[in-house]
Design an enzyme around this catalytic site. Structure first.
Site, mmCIF file in Angstrom:
data_model
loop_
_atom_site.group_PDB
_atom_site.id
_atom_site.type_symbol
_atom_site.label_atom_id
_atom_site.label_comp_id
_atom_site.label_asym_id
_atom_site.label_seq_id
_atom_site.Cartn_x
_atom_site.Cartn_y
_atom_site.Cartn_z
ATOM 1 N N SER A 52 0.830 -1.213 0.000
ATOM 2 C CA SER A 52 0.000 0.000 0.000
ATOM 3 C C SER A 52 0.860 1.257 0.000
ATOM 4 O O SER A 52 1.770 1.408 0.828
ATOM 5 C CB SER A 52 -0.899 0.014 1.237
ATOM 6 O OG SER A 52 -1.478 1.299 1.372
ATOM 7 N N HIS A 109 -20.236 4.860 4.625
ATOM 8 C CA HIS A 109 -21.211 4.996 3.529
ATOM 9 C C HIS A 109 -21.923 3.656 3.454
ATOM 10 O O HIS A 109 -21.283 2.603 3.558
ATOM 11 C CB HIS A 109 -20.460 5.324 2.235
ATOM 12 C CG HIS A 109 -21.316 5.440 1.008
ATOM 13 N ND1 HIS A 109 -22.625 5.853 1.037
ATOM 14 C CD2 HIS A 109 -21.044 5.184 -0.298
ATOM 15 C CE1 HIS A 109 -23.105 5.871 -0.198
ATOM 16 N NE2 HIS A 109 -22.166 5.454 -1.021
HETATM 17 N N1 LIG Z 1 -20.009 9.946 4.362
HETATM 18 C C1 LIG Z 1 -19.607 10.647 3.316
HETATM 19 O O1 LIG Z 1 -20.126 11.717 2.998
HETATM 20 C C2 LIG Z 1 -18.459 10.124 2.516
HETATM 21 C C3 LIG Z 1 -17.809 10.976 1.630
HETATM 22 C C4 LIG Z 1 -16.747 10.470 0.883
HETATM 23 C C5 LIG Z 1 -16.398 9.133 1.032
HETATM 24 N N2 LIG Z 1 -17.064 8.341 1.917
HETATM 25 C C6 LIG Z 1 -16.725 6.931 2.074
HETATM 26 O O2 LIG Z 1 -15.446 6.789 2.665
HETATM 27 C C7 LIG Z 1 -14.889 5.534 2.265
HETATM 28 C C8 LIG Z 1 -13.485 5.780 1.788
HETATM 29 O O3 LIG Z 1 -13.500 6.839 0.890
HETATM 30 P P1 LIG Z 1 -12.232 7.789 0.729
HETATM 31 O O4 LIG Z 1 -12.731 9.029 0.096
HETATM 32 O O5 LIG Z 1 -11.474 7.863 1.977
HETATM 33 O O6 LIG Z 1 -11.399 6.944 -0.340
HETATM 34 P P2 LIG Z 1 -9.849 7.064 -0.746
HETATM 35 O O7 LIG Z 1 -9.267 8.342 -0.285
HETATM 36 O O8 LIG Z 1 -9.806 6.715 -2.193
HETATM 37 O O9 LIG Z 1 -9.152 5.898 0.098
HETATM 38 C C9 LIG Z 1 -9.469 4.609 -0.182
HETATM 39 C C10 LIG Z 1 -8.630 3.679 0.674
HETATM 40 O O10 LIG Z 1 -9.104 2.377 0.341
HETATM 41 C C11 LIG Z 1 -8.001 1.538 0.195
HETATM 42 N N3 LIG Z 1 -8.313 0.450 -0.728
HETATM 43 C C12 LIG Z 1 -8.798 0.546 -1.978
HETATM 44 N N4 LIG Z 1 -8.922 -0.680 -2.497
HETATM 45 C C13 LIG Z 1 -8.500 -1.547 -1.561
HETATM 46 C C14 LIG Z 1 -8.367 -2.953 -1.507
HETATM 47 N N5 LIG Z 1 -8.729 -3.723 -2.537
HETATM 48 N N6 LIG Z 1 -7.883 -3.521 -0.382
HETATM 49 C C15 LIG Z 1 -7.529 -2.754 0.672
HETATM 50 N N7 LIG Z 1 -7.620 -1.409 0.681
HETATM 51 C C16 LIG Z 1 -8.093 -0.824 -0.424
HETATM 52 C C17 LIG Z 1 -6.922 2.421 -0.369
HETATM 53 O O11 LIG Z 1 -5.726 1.769 -0.079
HETATM 54 P P3 LIG Z 1 -4.270 2.275 -0.560
HETATM 55 O O12 LIG Z 1 -3.968 3.400 0.391
HETATM 56 O O13 LIG Z 1 -3.456 1.062 -0.341
HETATM 57 O O14 LIG Z 1 -4.405 2.696 -1.978
HETATM 58 C C18 LIG Z 1 -7.136 3.722 0.387
HETATM 59 O O15 LIG Z 1 -6.404 3.730 1.584
HETATM 60 C C19 LIG Z 1 -15.847 4.966 1.227
HETATM 61 O O16 LIG Z 1 -16.720 4.079 1.866
HETATM 62 C C20 LIG Z 1 -16.614 6.207 0.778
HETATM 63 O O17 LIG Z 1 -17.899 5.968 0.259
HETATM 64 C C21 LIG Z 1 -18.085 8.807 2.666
#
Ligand SMILES: NC(=O)c1ccc[n+]([C@@H]2O[C@H](COP(=O)([O-])OP(=O)(O)OC[C@H]3O[C@@H](n4cnc5c(N)ncnc54)[C@H](OP(=O)(O)O)[C@@H]3O)[C@@H](O)[C@H]2O)c1
Length: 330
Positions: A52, A109
């Site tokens: 990662s 989410h």
């Molecule tokens: N409540 C809300 O308003 C809101 C708003 C935005 C997002 N969210 C939610 O927050 C969550 C994360 O979103 P984010 O914006 O933080 O995303 P992000 O910045 O893209 O981060 C995603 C993370 O997921 C990891 N990941 C992706 N694929 C993976 C896999 N196959 N195995 C293990 N780890 C994996 C990535 O790992 P690496 O670091 O290794 O690449 C990264 O650390 C989602 O559920 C999203 O829907 C909620």
């Protein structure tokens, strides 16, 4: 809004000694981890996939990094803060086979739970703790002594403590400073997907691209078209966020307001409402969710679309404007 809860209504102690594994250290993962620790959570580990790119950042922030399988065997609660489209893979291959009995699942989410992409067993508290907004803003607002509006829901309450964990978690990331509201997994998921598809992302980009093309076809320079149809979106969005739609109308010129009122109903005419209806059908059924997860799992999702966007005139105009306004690196 009488149903809001604030810090004074919430007991933070459920998160103090909870063995909490945060899966993912992206925008939400990092912000949640830093805020929860500052709020008193003493037992946080970050679970990352092998290789990662986030490992160095998590370690530099002082967190112990573990594998997903280790996290599943250790934690009292797993907060699945990885990309939604990866939840099924992560759950099926890493969490479910290694999971400590009675372990809670927290998501920010409702997507993967609402659409049954993951199927937690009966001994699992299944909790939604959604701070509404981008992950980076969670930390920024927390550092100002504020937070993002929080929504909580419980899908399964095996321990009888799911609600208190949800509230403590949200208060721990700052939402108790501004208000925490009840929701359901369905409401949060449908609303989030619909908003981002038809307004915040899909709708806005469609309007920006089509209006840019029309202005350029009318002989307007690409730079001017970009400024009027894309660059200035932020100023109007800021006005709406701080003053509401009526307040925004009061703040802009009467010419702009009159022109907008003349065209508003025509833009939101029958064709657009049909687009909205179709999007809602796909979201309310699991058609959109299945299509997205299957596309992701097949690999190379959206690579060609992203490359194609880079070559568009609207993007060229944007790059040129940003380099003049903010320097070459932006
Ligand atoms: N409540 C809300 O308003 C809101 C708003 C935005 C997002 N969210 C939610 O927050 C969550 C994360 O979103 P984010 O914006 O933080 O995303 P992000 O910045 O893209 O981060 C995603 C993370 O997921 C990891 N990941 C992706 N694929 C993976 C896999 N196959 N195995 C293990 N780890 C994996 C990535 O790992 P690496 O670091 O290794 O690449 C990264 O650390 C989602 O559920 C999203 O829907 C909620």
């Amino acid at each position: 809004m009488t149903d809001a809860l604030y810090n004074d209504d919430i007991d933070l102690s459920p998160i103090f000694d909870l063995k909490l594994a945060l899966v993912g250290y992206g925008n939400h993962g990092r912000s949640h981890a830093l805020c929860l620790r500052d709020s008193g959570a003493r037992n946080i580990r970050i679970a990352l996939r092998p290789g990662s790119p986030s490992r160095a950042k998590a370690e530099a922030d002082g967190f112990e990094v573990v594998t997903l399988a280790e996290a599943a065997g250790w934690a009292d609660a797993v907060a699945l803060l990885a990309a939604d489209e990866a939840h099924r893979q992560i759950w099926d291959t890493e969490i479910a086979p290694n999971r400590k009995p009675g372990q809670a699942l927290i998501v920010c989410h409702g997507f993967s739970v609402h659409y049954d992409l993951i199927k937690p067993p009966a001994d699992c508290d299944v909790i939604l703790a959604a701070a509404k907004g981008p992950g980076g803003a969670v930390r920024q607002e927390f550092e100002k002594g504020k937070g993002l509006i929080g929504f909580w829901a419980v899908h399964q309450d095996a321990s009888g403590r799911a609600r208190e964990i949800a509230l403590a978690y949200l208060a721990g990331i700052g939402s108790g400073n501004v208000g925490i509201f009840p929701t359901t997994f369905r409401e949060e998921t449908v609303s989030d997907l619909f908003g981002e598809q038809v307004v915040l992302v899909g709708g806005m980009v469609a309007l920006a691209k089509a209006s840019f093309d029309r202005l350029v076809a009318a002989g307007v320079s690409e730079r001017m078209a970009y400024i009027d149809c894309v660059h200035e979106i932020k100023y109007l969005a800021d006005l709406i966020q701080s003053r509401g739609i009526a307040g925004m109308y009061k703040a802009i010129s009467d010419t702009a307001e009159f022109g907008a009122r003349e065209i508003e109903d025509r833009i939101a005419g029958p064709e657009l409402r049909k687009v909205f209806d179709d999007a809602m059908v796909d979201i309310e059924s699991d058609r959109f969710a299945r299509k997205w997860v299957e596309t992701y799992e097949a690999g190379e999702a959206m690579v060609a679309d992203r490359d194609a966007d880079e070559a568009l005139k609207i993007e060229e105009a944007g790059r040129d404007l940003r380099s003049r306004l903010y320097g070459a690196s932006k």
